[in-house]
Design a protein around this motif. Structure first.
Motif, PDB file in Angstrom:
ATOM      1  N   SER A   1       1.137  -1.181  -0.156  1.00 45.71           N
ATOM      2  CA  SER A   1      -0.543   0.299   0.382  1.00 45.71           C
ATOM      3  C   SER A   1       1.039   1.379   0.250  1.00 45.71           C
ATOM      4  CB  SER A   1      -0.713   0.372   0.750  1.00 45.71           C
ATOM      5  OG  SER A   1      -0.306  -0.215   2.594  1.00 45.71           O
ATOM      6  N   HIS A   2       2.572   1.088  -0.085  1.00 48.18           N
ATOM      7  CA  HIS A   2       2.924   2.368  -0.144  1.00 48.18           C
ATOM      8  C   HIS A   2       4.253   1.540  -0.178  1.00 48.18           C
ATOM      9  CE1 HIS A   2       4.037   6.670   0.273  1.00 48.18           C
ATOM     10  NE2 HIS A   2       4.893   6.969   0.691  1.00 48.18           N
ATOM     11  N   SER A   3       4.996   2.111  -2.543  1.00 49.65           N
ATOM     12  CA  SER A   3       6.155   2.129  -2.790  1.00 49.65           C
ATOM     13  C   SER A   3       6.255   2.669  -3.624  1.00 49.65           C
ATOM     14  CB  SER A   3       5.663   0.434  -2.719  1.00 49.65           C
ATOM     15  OG  SER A   3       7.040  -0.339  -3.471  1.00 49.65           O
ATOM     16  N   HIS A   4       7.188   2.640  -3.973  1.00 53.24           N
ATOM     17  CA  HIS A   4       8.156   3.783  -5.228  1.00 53.24           C
ATOM     18  C   HIS A   4       8.739   2.924  -6.343  1.00 53.24           C
ATOM     19  CE1 HIS A   4       6.518   7.894  -3.069  1.00 53.24           C
ATOM     20  NE2 HIS A   4       7.224   6.898  -2.364  1.00 53.24           N
ATOM     21  N   VAL A   5       7.536   2.586  -7.095  1.00 59.57           N
ATOM     22  CA  VAL A   5       8.261   1.529  -8.401  1.00 59.57           C
ATOM     23  C   VAL A   5       8.034   2.688  -9.529  1.00 59.57           C
ATOM     24  CG1 VAL A   5       8.286  -0.343  -6.918  1.00 59.57           C
ATOM     25  CG2 VAL A   5       6.080   0.937  -8.389  1.00 59.57           C
TER      26      VAL A   5
ATOM     27  N   ILE B   1      -6.048  10.338  -3.277  1.00 62.44           N
ATOM     28  CA  ILE B   1      -5.034  12.134  -3.004  1.00 62.44           C
ATOM     29  C   ILE B   1      -3.927  11.632  -1.631  1.00 62.44           C
ATOM     30  CG2 ILE B   1      -5.958  14.137  -1.688  1.00 62.44           C
ATOM     31  CD1 ILE B   1      -8.394  14.135  -2.248  1.00 62.44           C
ATOM     32  N   LYS B   2      -2.629  11.950  -2.820  1.00 65.22           N
ATOM     33  CA  LYS B   2      -1.734  11.970  -1.669  1.00 65.22           C
ATOM     34  C   LYS B   2      -1.214  13.628  -1.580  1.00 65.22           C
ATOM     35  CE  LYS B   2       2.120  10.950   0.237  1.00 65.22           C
ATOM     36  NZ  LYS B   2       3.323  10.125  -1.171  1.00 65.22           N
ATOM     37  N   LEU B   3      -0.728  13.504  -0.236  1.00 65.18           N
ATOM     38  CA  LEU B   3       0.314  14.723   0.435  1.00 65.18           C
ATOM     39  C   LEU B   3       1.150  14.599   0.828  1.00 65.18           C
ATOM     40  CD1 LEU B   3      -3.348  16.279   2.149  1.00 65.18           C
ATOM     41  CD2 LEU B   3      -2.900  16.586   0.176  1.00 65.18           C
TER      42      LEU B   3
ATOM     43  N   THR C   1       1.583   7.467   6.194  1.00 65.11           N
ATOM     44  CA  THR C   1       2.618   6.524   5.700  1.00 65.11           C
ATOM     45  C   THR C   1       3.678   6.626   6.224  1.00 65.11           C
ATOM     46  OG1 THR C   1       3.336   5.428   3.592  1.00 65.11           O
ATOM     47  CG2 THR C   1       3.165   7.978   3.911  1.00 65.11           C
ATOM     48  N   HIS C   2       4.456   6.275   6.504  1.00 65.38           N
ATOM     49  CA  HIS C   2       5.803   6.172   6.911  1.00 65.38           C
ATOM     50  C   HIS C   2       5.988   5.863   8.164  1.00 65.38           C
ATOM     51  CE1 HIS C   2       6.248   9.137   4.766  1.00 65.38           C
ATOM     52  NE2 HIS C   2       6.275   8.857   3.377  1.00 65.38           N
ATOM     53  N   VAL C   3       5.011   6.126   9.148  1.00 60.55           N
ATOM     54  CA  VAL C   3       5.163   6.829  10.622  1.00 60.55           C
ATOM     55  C   VAL C   3       6.511   6.962  11.143  1.00 60.55           C
ATOM     56  CG1 VAL C   3       3.665   6.867  12.572  1.00 60.55           C
ATOM     57  CG2 VAL C   3       2.902   6.829  10.559  1.00 60.55           C
TER      58      VAL C   3
ATOM     59  N   THR D   1       8.134  -0.260   3.521  1.00 60.85           N
ATOM     60  CA  THR D   1       9.071   0.088   4.142  1.00 60.85           C
ATOM     61  C   THR D   1       9.568   1.429   3.300  1.00 60.85           C
ATOM     62  OG1 THR D   1      10.198  -1.606   2.315  1.00 60.85           O
ATOM     63  CG2 THR D   1      10.795  -2.160   4.121  1.00 60.85           C
ATOM     64  N   ASP D   2       8.270   2.062   2.870  1.00 57.25           N
ATOM     65  CA  ASP D   2       8.192   3.062   2.035  1.00 57.25           C
ATOM     66  C   ASP D   2       9.312   2.859   0.618  1.00 57.25           C
ATOM     67  OD1 ASP D   2       8.014   5.456   0.627  1.00 57.25           O
ATOM     68  OD2 ASP D   2       9.511   6.985   1.887  1.00 57.25           O
ATOM     69  N   ASN D   3       9.570   1.826   0.518  1.00 61.52           N
ATOM     70  CA  ASN D   3      10.272   1.044  -1.140  1.00 61.52           C
ATOM     71  C   ASN D   3      10.599   2.592  -1.816  1.00 61.52           C
ATOM     72  OD1 ASN D   3      11.778  -0.893  -2.568  1.00 61.52           O
ATOM     73  ND2 ASN D   3      10.069   0.211  -4.368  1.00 61.52           N
ATOM     74  N   PRO D   4      11.714   2.628  -1.795  1.00 59.81           N
ATOM     75  CA  PRO D   4      13.065   1.772  -1.305  1.00 59.81           C
ATOM     76  C   PRO D   4      13.540   2.899  -0.306  1.00 59.81           C
ATOM     77  CG  PRO D   4      13.647   3.615  -3.553  1.00 59.81           C
ATOM     78  CD  PRO D   4      12.197   3.593  -3.030  1.00 59.81           C
ATOM     79  N   ASN D   5      12.694   3.957   0.689  1.00 59.83           N
ATOM     80  CA  ASN D   5      13.051   4.635   0.888  1.00 59.83           C
ATOM     81  C   ASN D   5      14.074   3.786   2.857  1.00 59.83           C
ATOM     82  OD1 ASN D   5      12.876   7.562   0.185  1.00 59.83           O
ATOM     83  ND2 ASN D   5      10.940   6.238  -0.129  1.00 59.83           N
ATOM     84  N   GLY D   6      13.017   3.457   3.075  1.00 56.00           N
ATOM     85  CA  GLY D   6      13.482   2.604   4.854  1.00 56.00           C
ATOM     86  C   GLY D   6      14.122   1.628   4.094  1.00 56.00           C
TER      87      GLY D   6
HETATM   88 ZN   LIG Z   1       6.855   6.927   0.310  1.00 51.89          ZN
END
Ligand SMILES: [Zn+2]
Length: 566
Positions: A57-61, A179-181, A266-268, A380-385
């Motif tokens: 539910s939260h990844s950057h690809v 909606i993303k903020l 997200t990514h708390v 992990t907020d892929n790939p951030n974490g």
């Molecule tokens: Zn993110």
């Protein structure tokens, strides 16, 4: 008609209350059905752990910033290379792999649906092109509204209906999902050389605060009846003491929806820091989870970090600039006119760094101290974490106190004074793991109704069969078997077809992109509003007629229609 029968599956399907029953699953033409004919193909699941397909539910690809991350890390392209095989594309990269690399690795881990965490509307075409090249997962795009000029004007005018109308036009134009903020107002302020220190600071030129943007967008989201809630990356990410901003933000959130949360935070982990500097940073996971435990209207994801090298990328431009000032490594920033921005830098999370050890502990604490597993999901907020390939290790850590203790023994000594990780005894069970990796995501994203995240008749036949026997493995002590088991499915089934087996992808896929089209009355359609059109023509570098993403970019798009209350 194609039919498949999966025999002897040990099923955990939390949304339907199934907990480890050994049963058969019947599939016809890509959907779960009650039964199939005798001549159906048969797969013997041999009593192995069988779950609905994994959902991230939260990844950057996909999209421009991910692609820029690839440009910035030629050294990463040497890692993770696989050769072309049959219909399989060549892949490369570890923390920012090629699109096919992402898709194949997710698939061998049993993941069948992924939400891209941040799509700038103006750059949506690139995101959709890369969605098409991520063939084994259905895709959804969080669409950025954090620094949208028209939205901020509507917020300033306290005109929720207008904000909703702008969201409706934008989502349907760029084929967005939610909606993303991201650091609402903050990236816009930074674009003018400023910064915001909290949710009550005014955004330059617009005279609105992040708090006002958040509350207006929450109301607009519910007026439009969007499947997902507002998806928020809070202000002040990564700053010691930022837990206060996070708690203040959570305090703004009303309970407006009976089926799902009103806010997805997200990514708390990156937003749960105590202390005032990097020297005295400590965990405030207890305060954050106390707030979430009392607020069913909030769902969060962990934003877990894992040790090693990775790339950070976000629409939070000022945060990346601050990180650059700390590391003086490679860095890029980007301004997306009238909408948002972004930043990218590489990072190494080290066990020798007390700060990194505290971050690692906080993510786990958030998951373990949240009472209802539907309220803290694995990511992990892929790939951030960390790259998503670390998910099996995180599952192992959540299921085994002994594994956590062994890891803690290898970390910086200061971790016990700064966090409570060593004192937490909770060990998650199989059902809870099924919730935090698929059932919870399906509910939070509002896609269970689309047949995702569960296995009732009518659901999409997305399944993961892991080579783990739940009656045989004790996760508390045999966590290595758990980690290994979640790394490679015995079978990954996507829409009724076996797409991966024993760690190998065996067919080329054909995914779907879900997008949302809220129907609003004509008088509220901003495309007919001379003021909106004039602003667009005046300030954007593209014509309004060139802005919407054409159907050709979504060859297999699936539109979710909603009726707006405006
Ligand atoms: Zn993110």
């Amino acid at each position: 008609m194609t039919e498949l029968l999966i025999r002897n599956a040990c099923v955990f399907d939390p949304l339907n209350g199934i907990r480890g029953d050994v049963m058969d699953i019947a599939i016809r033409d890509g959907r779960i059905v009650e039964s199939v004919q005798n001549n159906a193909d048969v797969i013997d699941a041999s009593g192995f752990l069988t779950l609905p397909g994994g959902i991230d539910s939260h990844s950057h690809v996909c999209g421009t910033k991910v692609n820029f991350g690839r440009y910035m890390s030629p050294e990463d392209m040497r890692a993770g290379r696989t050769a072309r095989r049959g219909k399989m594309h060549v892949t490369s990269g570890y923390y920012v792999p090629t699109t096919y690399g992402n898709s194949y690795r997710y698939s061998t881990m049993g993941y069948t649906t992924v939400l891209e965490g941040a799509m700038a509307p103006l750059e949506a075409r690139h995101t959709h092109e890369e969605f098409n090249a991520t063939p084994l997962q259905d895709m959804l795009a969080n669409t950025l509204f954090d620094g949208n000029w028209s939205i901020m004007e509507a917020v300033h005018a306290q005109d929720v209906k207008r904000a909703a109308a702008i969201v409706a036009w934008t989502l349907s134009s760029v084929r967005g999902f939610a909606i993303k903020l991201t650091n609402p107002g903050g990236t816009e302020a930074w674009g003018w050389g400023g910064d915001l220190t909290g949710i009550r600071d005014p955004v330059p030129n617009f005279n609105v605060t992040p708090a006002e943007i958040i509350t207006t967008m929450i109301e607009a989201n519910e007026l439009l009846h969007l499947p997902h809630s507002v998806h928020l990356h809070c202000n002040n990410l990564g700053k010691p003491g930022n837990y206060a901003t996070t708690l203040e933000t959570f305090g703004l959130v009303p309970d407006l929806n009976k089926n799902r949360q009103t806010l997805y935070a997200t990514h708390v982990q990156f937003h749960a820091y105590g202390g005032s500097t990097w020297r005295d940073i400590c965990s405030k996971a207890d305060e954050i989870t106390k707030s979430v435990n009392a607020k069913p209207q909030i769902v969060m994801d962990m934003g877990q970090i894992m040790f090693g090298r990775t790339m950070t990328m976000t629409a939070d431009g000022p945060m990346e600039f601050n990180l650059y000032c700390l590391h003086h490594n490679k860095w890029s920033n980007h301004d997306v006119e009238l909408e948002t921005g972004s930043g990218i830098i590489p990072v190494l999370y080290s066990k020798k760094s007390l700060v990194n050890c505290v971050m690692w502990a906080i993510g786990l604490e958030l998951a373990l101290l949240t009472k209802n597993p539907y309220q803290c999901l694995l990511a992990t907020d892929n790939p951030n974490g960390a790259p998503f390939v670390k998910y099996p290790e995180i599952i192992g850590l959540l299921m085994s106190k002994r594994y956590r203790d062994e890891e803690c023994a290898t970390l910086h000594d200061g971790i016990d004074q700064r966090t409570s990780i060593s004192s937490i005894d909770r060990e998650m069970d199989w059902n809870e793991i099924a919730i935090i990796t698929r059932a919870g995501q399906a509910r939070a994203l509002g896609i269970a109704a689309q047949g995702k995240g569960h296995l009732a008749p009518g659901a999409e036949a997305d399944l993961a069969i892991y080579p783990i026997r739940c009656d045989d493995v004790d996760p508390a002590t045999e966590y290595r078997k758990v980690v290994e088991g979640f790394q490679k499915t015995r079978f990954t089934i996507k829409r009724g077809r076996v797409v991966a087996r024993d760690g190998d992808v065996i067919v080329d896929g054909a995914n779907t992109t879900f997008w949302v089209n809220p129907t609003i009355p004509d008088e509220h359609n901003v495309a007919n509003d001379p003021e909106f059109v004039k602003k667009f023509e005046e300030y954007y570098t593209v014509r309004m007629s060139n802005y919407p993403v054409q159907d050709v970019y979504l060859p297999r798009g699936r539109c979710i229609k909603t009726e707006a209350d405006i």
